[in-house]
Write a protein that holds these residues in place. Structure first.
Motif, short mmCIF file in Angstrom:
data_model
loop_
_atom_site.label_atom_id
_atom_site.label_comp_id
_atom_site.label_asym_id
_atom_site.label_seq_id
_atom_site.Cartn_x
_atom_site.Cartn_y
_atom_site.Cartn_z
N PRO A 20 0.86 -1.11 -0.06
CA PRO A 20 0.09 0.08 0.04
C PRO A 20 0.95 1.21 -0.04
O PRO A 20 0.44 2.31 -0.54
CB PRO A 20 -0.91 -0.02 1.28
CG PRO A 20 -1.00 -1.61 1.46
CD PRO A 20 0.40 -2.09 1.10
N ALA A 24 0.17 4.38 -2.89
CA ALA A 24 0.16 5.84 -2.60
C ALA A 24 1.37 6.59 -3.08
O ALA A 24 0.89 7.72 -3.30
CB ALA A 24 0.31 5.91 -0.82
N GLY A 72 -7.64 0.68 -1.53
CA GLY A 72 -7.20 1.29 -0.45
C GLY A 72 -6.38 0.40 0.35
O GLY A 72 -5.96 -0.79 0.20
N ALA A 73 -5.65 1.02 1.54
CA ALA A 73 -4.94 0.21 2.34
C ALA A 73 -5.63 -0.99 3.32
O ALA A 73 -4.93 -2.04 3.60
CB ALA A 73 -4.11 1.13 3.41
N THR A 79 -11.54 2.17 -3.90
CA THR A 79 -11.32 3.36 -2.90
C THR A 79 -10.89 4.50 -3.80
O THR A 79 -11.09 5.59 -3.25
CB THR A 79 -10.17 2.78 -2.00
OG1 THR A 79 -10.84 1.79 -1.22
CG2 THR A 79 -10.26 3.91 -0.74
N GLN A 189 -5.66 3.95 6.01
CA GLN A 189 -4.86 4.95 4.97
C GLN A 189 -4.17 5.84 5.37
O GLN A 189 -3.02 6.49 4.82
CB GLN A 189 -6.09 5.20 4.04
CG GLN A 189 -5.57 5.66 2.65
CD GLN A 189 -4.64 4.70 1.83
OE1 GLN A 189 -5.52 3.62 1.72
NE2 GLN A 189 -3.64 4.88 1.15
N ASP A 193 -0.68 6.82 3.93
CA ASP A 193 -0.36 8.03 3.29
C ASP A 193 0.69 8.88 3.92
O ASP A 193 1.29 9.74 3.15
CB ASP A 193 -1.58 8.90 3.13
CG ASP A 193 -2.91 8.39 2.19
OD1 ASP A 193 -2.17 7.55 1.47
OD2 ASP A 193 -3.86 8.70 2.14
#
Length: 230
Positions: A20, A24, A72-73, A79, A189, A193
């Motif tokens: 992830p 990102a 997403g994570a 997502t 997330q 991020d």
């Protein structure tokens, strides 16, 4: 009219847990209008499959990458928006040692290895160049370009710490995947991020992935906009 010369960032994804983070970072580069050359190691494909269920295939890399970047994570599909057709993305196979970025004459801004396993760190520090990812990192160092190494394993033994010191002395930015929580994390997330944003900070790429510290206690509890980074 002279066409703008393409000068991408190379994103190398090694076999450490943390795909992830890589997604990102790539999303952040695309959002900033940057060109991206992607190198996915063989070991990282197993990690990607385990963490997301996505089988990354050379022949279908665009479709697989789009699916990966949209997750997403937390593993939830859809997502994020998949990259559009005008996103400047290029993929190089990990075994392709004749790929463009394997040469110092191939113009790139630098390389971001995220996540970086200890095996990857050792290979780069020792200049082994056993695959394209390590070769590009070696070229990045010899050409005095920016190399960011987001190491993501714990604990670290003495040998790995020596390798990280060697990378620092060679000019690389050693950036452990260590999320902070002053930015007001409320979802898995958010720390992902944060780390991705710090990688982009080290590369000098603007982004809105996390709330920056502004010198006020409690700032992380202030209301946030609907979109992440607002």
């Amino acid at each position: 009219m002279t066409e703008r010369k393409r000068t991408p960032w190379v994103v190398g994804v090694s076999g450490a847990s943390g795909t992830p983070y890589a997604a990102a970072v790539v999303r952040g580069l695309i959002a900033a209008g940057e060109s991206v050359d992607l190198v996915v190691s063989r070991a990282s494909r197993l990690t990607l499959l385990d963490e997301t269920g996505i089988a990354f295939r050379d022949a279908h890399w665009r479709e697989d990458l789009a699916e990966w970047l949209a997750r997403g994570a937390d593993g939830k599909p859809g997502t994020f928006e998949a990259p559009t057709a005008d996103a400047d993305l290029r993929y190089w196979g990990a075994g392709d040692l004749a790929a463009g970025p394997s040469s110092g004459s191939y113009p790139v801004k630098g390389m971001l290895i995220v996540p970086a396993s200890t095996a990857c760190v050792a290979g780069v520090a020792l200049g082994l160049s056993k695959d394209l990812l390590q070769r590009v990192a070696s070229v990045t160092l010899k050409e005095r370009r920016r190399l960011v190494v987001a190491v993501r394993e714990t604990p670290l033994n003495g040998q790995t710490l020596k390798h990280l010191v060697a990378l620092d002395e060679a000019g690389a930015v050693v950036l452990p995947a260590s999320p902070a929580f002053y930015a007001g994390a409320t979802h898995i997330q958010d720390p992902v991020d944060f780390v991705a944003g710090r990688v982009l900070d080290a590369a000098g790429v603007p982004h809105r992935l996390y709330r920056r510290w502004e010198g006020e206690l409690g700032g992380s509890r202030a209301p946030r906009g609907k979109n992440r980074g607002d």
